[in-house]
Design a protein around this motif. Structure first.
Motif, mmCIF file in Angstrom:
data_model
loop_
_atom_site.group_PDB
_atom_site.id
_atom_site.type_symbol
_atom_site.label_atom_id
_atom_site.label_comp_id
_atom_site.label_asym_id
_atom_site.label_seq_id
_atom_site.Cartn_x
_atom_site.Cartn_y
_atom_site.Cartn_z
ATOM 1 N N ALA A 43 -3.266 -8.686 -4.752
ATOM 2 C CA ALA A 43 -2.882 -7.712 -5.878
ATOM 3 C C ALA A 43 -1.378 -7.464 -5.868
ATOM 4 N N LEU A 44 -0.582 -6.950 -7.055
ATOM 5 C CA LEU A 44 0.407 -6.473 -7.325
ATOM 6 C C LEU A 44 0.371 -4.988 -6.954
ATOM 7 N N MET A 45 1.039 -4.325 -6.049
ATOM 8 C CA MET A 45 1.090 -3.165 -6.053
ATOM 9 C C MET A 45 2.195 -2.017 -6.330
ATOM 10 N N ASP A 46 1.900 -0.902 -6.839
ATOM 11 C CA ASP A 46 2.866 -0.176 -7.400
ATOM 12 C C ASP A 46 2.717 1.222 -6.458
ATOM 13 N N ALA A 47 3.511 1.651 -5.585
ATOM 14 C CA ALA A 47 3.377 2.876 -5.140
ATOM 15 C C ALA A 47 4.079 4.003 -5.612
ATOM 16 N N LYS A 48 3.264 4.439 -6.821
ATOM 17 C CA LYS A 48 3.943 5.468 -7.604
ATOM 18 C C LYS A 48 3.146 6.639 -7.913
#
Length: 114
Positions: A43-48
């Motif tokens: 997965a591509l992960m965006d910690a926002k």
């Protein structure tokens, strides 16, 4: 894995993606939630942090967003437990299917986590 036209490119997942483990939510049991067998997904992960609506329409805060291929759509029902690379275990709040079909856009499943 079958590559569907317009999906997230394999090179992108390989270079920028993370392996996460998801245990699909199956329902409430006598001792708490029950989960299916763990599945490893790239997965591509965006910690926002962002505001999302859960399955019942209530506003809640999502700390992390994953983007996975559409062939994993059944692996992420709301309530599923996800193990991230840092060993934290958030749960799935909601998912959004982005299907560009024949358009030159990357079709994917967006997964909002607690």
């Amino acid at each position: 894995m079958v590559t569907m036209p317009g999906t997230l490119p394999g090179w992108m997942l390989k270079r920028m993606g993370w392996d996460v483990t998801v245990e699909p939510y199956q329902g409430a049991g006598p001792y708490g939630p029950t989960y299916g067998a763990p599945v490893t997904v790239r997965a591509l992960m965006d910690a926002k942090r962002r505001l999302v609506r859960d399955a019942q329409g209530a506003e809640t805060i999502s700390e992390t967003t994953l983007r996975v291929r559409l062939d994993h759509v059944d692996d992420f029902p709301p309530g599923s437990r996800v193990t991230l690379p840092d060993s934290t275990q958030p749960t799935v709040i909601t998912t959004s299917r982005h299907d560009g079909r024949s358009l030159p856009t990357p079709s994917h499943l967006e997964v909002a986590l607690t």
